[in-house]
Design an enzyme around this catalytic site. Sequence first.
Site, short mmCIF file in Angstrom:
data_model
loop_
_atom_site.label_atom_id
_atom_site.label_comp_id
_atom_site.label_asym_id
_atom_site.label_seq_id
_atom_site.Cartn_x
_atom_site.Cartn_y
_atom_site.Cartn_z
N GLU A 189 0.85 -1.20 0.00
CA GLU A 189 0.00 0.00 0.00
C GLU A 189 0.88 1.24 0.00
OE1 GLU A 189 -3.00 0.81 2.95
OE2 GLU A 189 -3.55 -1.30 3.11
N GLU B 109 -13.83 6.18 -1.94
CA GLU B 109 -14.82 5.36 -1.24
C GLU B 109 -15.61 6.24 -0.27
OE1 GLU B 109 -13.17 1.41 -0.02
OE2 GLU B 109 -11.34 2.24 -0.89
N LYS C 200 -16.14 5.95 3.92
CA LYS C 200 -15.06 6.03 4.89
C LYS C 200 -15.25 7.26 5.78
CE LYS C 200 -11.58 3.17 2.83
NZ LYS C 200 -10.15 3.04 2.47
N GLU D 152 -9.66 10.20 3.84
CA GLU D 152 -9.81 8.76 3.63
C GLU D 152 -10.75 8.45 2.47
OE1 GLU D 152 -9.68 6.09 7.38
OE2 GLU D 152 -10.56 7.99 8.05
#
Length: 454
Positions: A262, A316, A319, A324
Amino acid sequence: MIPFKPLTKPLLLVLLTIASAASTALSIGVNYGTLADNLPPPPQVAAFLKQRTYIDRVKLFSPDPALLRAFAGTGIAVTVTAANGDIPALARSPSAASAWVSANLIPFVPATNITRVAVGNEILATGDRVLISLLLRSMRSLSAAISAAGLHIQVSTPHSLGILSVSEPPSSGRFRRGYDRAIIGPILDYHRKTKTPFLINPYPYFGFAPKTLNYALFKPNPGVFDAVTGINYTNMFDAQMDAVYTAMKRLGYGDVDIVVAETGWPSAGDPDQTAVNVENAMSYNGNLIRHVSSGRGTPLMPNRRFETYVFSLFNENLKPSTSERNFGLFKPDLTPVYDVGVLREASGGGPTPTTTPTPTPAPKGGKKWCVARGDASAGDLQSNIDYACAHGADCKSIQSGGACYQPDTLLSHASYAMNSYYQISGRNDFDCDFAKTGLITTVDPSTRFCLGRK
């Protein structure tokens, strides 16, 4: 005129080891998270990645059958994650490990190219003593169950940089005391014996200070000098990777491969997060992808191409915080949030990518060059030279006696080095940004900045 500073010995060594190919084979992975209520169906996502991007591997955060089926027949390499909560059962019961393999792997292979199982995520960072004590046992148990099923799938586990007690300078890198020999050493021994990689999650985003922002973003900067090795690091990613490598080598496991599981940078954040914006996300992820795909490696691990997974594929929306929710390379409609060079040329079908901002195409039948702005300061010009020369530019030509040493001005030398970097990096607009001191031109500047050129 400020004279061109001679290249330092470490930089000359770097230049000799860098392959200055005009282009590199792009190979990049993404983390495919699904904490959103507006994402496209998995089959559409898989087809998009296969047909429209250079992304050739994905990391999933669960063994979701819908996601695993979607990648069947694509050839895209898939890493699937066993949940943190599965670790106790996997560790304590061989039958539980076999059942996990039967439920989450066997139904999908070989149609889906599952290449790795990640056991948990950043377990040492959880501080959960039970999970930490059972982590390696669960990896071994799952690996044995996979082998018993006749499958050839790696088993590993991702770690945060929190496993390091010291990381600056890179030569001082060491694992946390108490974890180093009791936990991490045996895990590294497992990786050596099974020929599997050590998964690490380096995030310059979490490690930068205002004065090191350009250093974190791969932008021109003075660098950070490691007095022990004599290396001047020009980006934080390399420094973090070399700190991990140093810690591994300190335990005797410098031969174990490293995979970047990541890393990323958000494109939007809260008002007080001034370094979180589209420009910086594009700079970090775009430069990162070119860097890890180049095969240049890091100062302590030269000539290596690191398998790397950008975080993340999508923004997303479920989150908890603004940043985030905005780590994605793509929006839910499959258009890019910004361009990092992973899209193939459009060829019918599917959404047409729209980007903000986009590289300017070369004029029809023409070419583009990158030169320094005439109003750039001497300090900026010198920083641009140092950065370009450390990242593959042809800088021998602007050394004394070199083919393009004349005219002997800082502007001329900087323009030559910046253009060399721009050309080998793919001629994207952002390759000529240099903190707003670069300028793209369609007029060949060689007569101005390379009087010795034939």
